[in-house]
Motif scaffolding. Structure first.
Motif, mmCIF file in Angstrom:
data_model
loop_
_atom_site.group_PDB
_atom_site.id
_atom_site.type_symbol
_atom_site.label_atom_id
_atom_site.label_comp_id
_atom_site.label_asym_id
_atom_site.label_seq_id
_atom_site.Cartn_x
_atom_site.Cartn_y
_atom_site.Cartn_z
ATOM 1 N N VAL A 48 2.378 -35.107 103.478
ATOM 2 C CA VAL A 48 2.495 -34.344 102.234
ATOM 3 C C VAL A 48 1.100 -33.935 101.759
ATOM 4 C CG1 VAL A 48 4.755 -35.111 101.402
ATOM 5 C CG2 VAL A 48 2.776 -36.557 101.010
ATOM 6 N N PRO A 49 0.514 -32.926 102.415
ATOM 7 C CA PRO A 49 -0.853 -32.516 102.078
ATOM 8 C C PRO A 49 -1.020 -32.042 100.635
ATOM 9 C CG PRO A 49 0.173 -30.937 103.579
ATOM 10 C CD PRO A 49 1.097 -32.112 103.484
ATOM 11 N N VAL A 50 0.020 -31.470 100.053
ATOM 12 C CA VAL A 50 -0.079 -31.024 98.657
ATOM 13 C C VAL A 50 -0.318 -32.224 97.748
ATOM 14 C CG1 VAL A 50 1.227 -30.015 96.748
ATOM 15 C CG2 VAL A 50 1.303 -28.956 99.010
ATOM 16 N N LEU A 51 0.385 -33.322 98.003
ATOM 17 C CA LEU A 51 0.191 -34.526 97.198
ATOM 18 C C LEU A 51 -1.146 -35.189 97.495
ATOM 19 C CD1 LEU A 51 3.750 -36.068 97.246
ATOM 20 C CD2 LEU A 51 2.630 -34.820 95.414
ATOM 21 N N ALA A 52 -1.589 -35.088 98.735
ATOM 22 C CA ALA A 52 -2.905 -35.635 99.086
ATOM 23 C C ALA A 52 -3.988 -34.951 98.250
ATOM 24 C CB ALA A 52 -3.171 -35.461 100.577
ATOM 25 N N ARG A 53 -3.890 -33.638 98.128
ATOM 26 C CA ARG A 53 -4.865 -32.897 97.307
ATOM 27 C C ARG A 53 -4.747 -33.290 95.837
ATOM 28 N NH1 ARG A 53 -3.521 -29.031 101.059
ATOM 29 N NH2 ARG A 53 -1.926 -28.067 99.768
ATOM 30 N N LEU A 101 -5.891 -43.362 100.033
ATOM 31 C CA LEU A 101 -4.558 -42.930 99.609
ATOM 32 C C LEU A 101 -4.325 -41.488 100.016
ATOM 33 C CD1 LEU A 101 -1.922 -43.593 98.161
ATOM 34 C CD2 LEU A 101 -3.031 -42.900 96.009
ATOM 35 N N GLU A 102 -5.318 -40.668 99.835
ATOM 36 C CA GLU A 102 -5.234 -39.257 100.226
ATOM 37 C C GLU A 102 -4.966 -39.144 101.731
ATOM 38 O OE1 GLU A 102 -8.002 -35.246 99.994
ATOM 39 O OE2 GLU A 102 -8.889 -37.175 99.525
ATOM 40 N N LEU A 118 2.899 -35.053 90.144
ATOM 41 C CA LEU A 118 1.800 -34.619 91.010
ATOM 42 C C LEU A 118 2.210 -33.511 91.972
ATOM 43 C CD1 LEU A 118 -0.008 -37.957 91.945
ATOM 44 C CD2 LEU A 118 -0.759 -36.202 90.350
ATOM 45 N N GLY A 119 3.517 -33.173 91.984
ATOM 46 C CA GLY A 119 3.954 -32.061 92.822
ATOM 47 C C GLY A 119 5.023 -32.385 93.848
ATOM 48 N N VAL A 127 -3.737 -36.110 94.569
ATOM 49 C CA VAL A 127 -4.292 -37.458 94.397
ATOM 50 C C VAL A 127 -5.812 -37.383 94.268
ATOM 51 C CG1 VAL A 127 -4.768 -39.546 95.768
ATOM 52 C CG2 VAL A 127 -2.429 -38.810 95.386
ATOM 53 N N ALA A 128 -6.425 -36.535 95.068
ATOM 54 C CA ALA A 128 -7.877 -36.378 95.001
ATOM 55 C C ALA A 128 -8.300 -35.761 93.658
ATOM 56 C CB ALA A 128 -8.364 -35.521 96.163
ATOM 57 N N VAL A 129 -7.587 -34.729 93.242
ATOM 58 C CA VAL A 129 -7.916 -34.047 91.988
ATOM 59 C C VAL A 129 -7.722 -34.980 90.789
ATOM 60 C CG1 VAL A 129 -7.182 -32.198 90.424
ATOM 61 C CG2 VAL A 129 -7.460 -31.730 92.858
ATOM 62 N N GLU A 130 -6.622 -35.720 90.796
ATOM 63 C CA GLU A 130 -6.299 -36.601 89.668
ATOM 64 C C GLU A 130 -6.950 -37.976 89.770
ATOM 65 O OE1 GLU A 130 -4.741 -35.615 86.941
ATOM 66 O OE2 GLU A 130 -4.460 -33.615 87.797
ATOM 67 N N ARG A 131 -7.639 -38.227 90.883
ATOM 68 C CA ARG A 131 -8.383 -39.477 91.087
ATOM 69 C C ARG A 131 -7.464 -40.703 91.074
ATOM 70 N NH1 ARG A 131 -13.039 -38.917 92.579
ATOM 71 N NH2 ARG A 131 -13.881 -40.784 91.625
ATOM 72 N N VAL A 132 -6.377 -40.620 91.847
ATOM 73 C CA VAL A 132 -5.418 -41.721 91.962
ATOM 74 C C VAL A 132 -5.813 -42.597 93.148
ATOM 75 C CG1 VAL A 132 -2.994 -42.327 92.327
ATOM 76 C CG2 VAL A 132 -3.587 -40.276 91.005
ATOM 77 N N ASP A 133 -5.965 -43.890 92.909
ATOM 78 C CA ASP A 133 -6.279 -44.820 93.994
ATOM 79 C C ASP A 133 -5.074 -45.732 94.246
ATOM 80 O OD1 ASP A 133 -6.300 -46.676 91.915
ATOM 81 O OD2 ASP A 133 -8.455 -46.998 91.985
ATOM 82 N N GLY A 134 -5.229 -46.676 95.128
ATOM 83 C CA GLY A 134 -4.127 -47.552 95.492
ATOM 84 C C GLY A 134 -3.599 -48.379 94.338
#
Length: 78
Positions: A21-26, A11-12, A49-50, A28-35
């Motif tokens: 959208v690199p800010v959202l990619a980060r 997802l990242e 998430l921003g 997603v990683a921090v918040e541990r969001v998967d598909g």
């Protein structure tokens, strides 16, 4: 690959490389969001998430499009 099977990393990668959208990619990683979690997210969730309101709506639409298509080929994720 079906969206509900996407890992956090996949997802990242999609957010960074396809949606640009690199800010959202980060986030997603921090918040541990998967598909599987992304399927449940609406525009407001993406905003938390921003994302701005337009990005949130576009991402929610893009997720629904992926679901309608049954997933994305690997080449479209890179």
């Amino acid at each position: 690959r079906e969206l509900h099977k996407w890992s956090i990393t996949e997802l990242e990668k999609w957010l960074r490389n396809v949606q640009k959208v690199p800010v959202l990619a980060r986030a997603v990683a921090v918040e541990r969001v998967d598909g599987l979690m992304a399927i449940e997210m609406g525009a407001e969730d993406w905003q938390e998430l921003g994302a701005n309101s337009l990005q949130g709506a576009q991402l929610a639409d893009a997720i629904q499009d992926i679901l309608r298509r049954g997933g994305l080929p690997k080449r479209e994720m890179e």
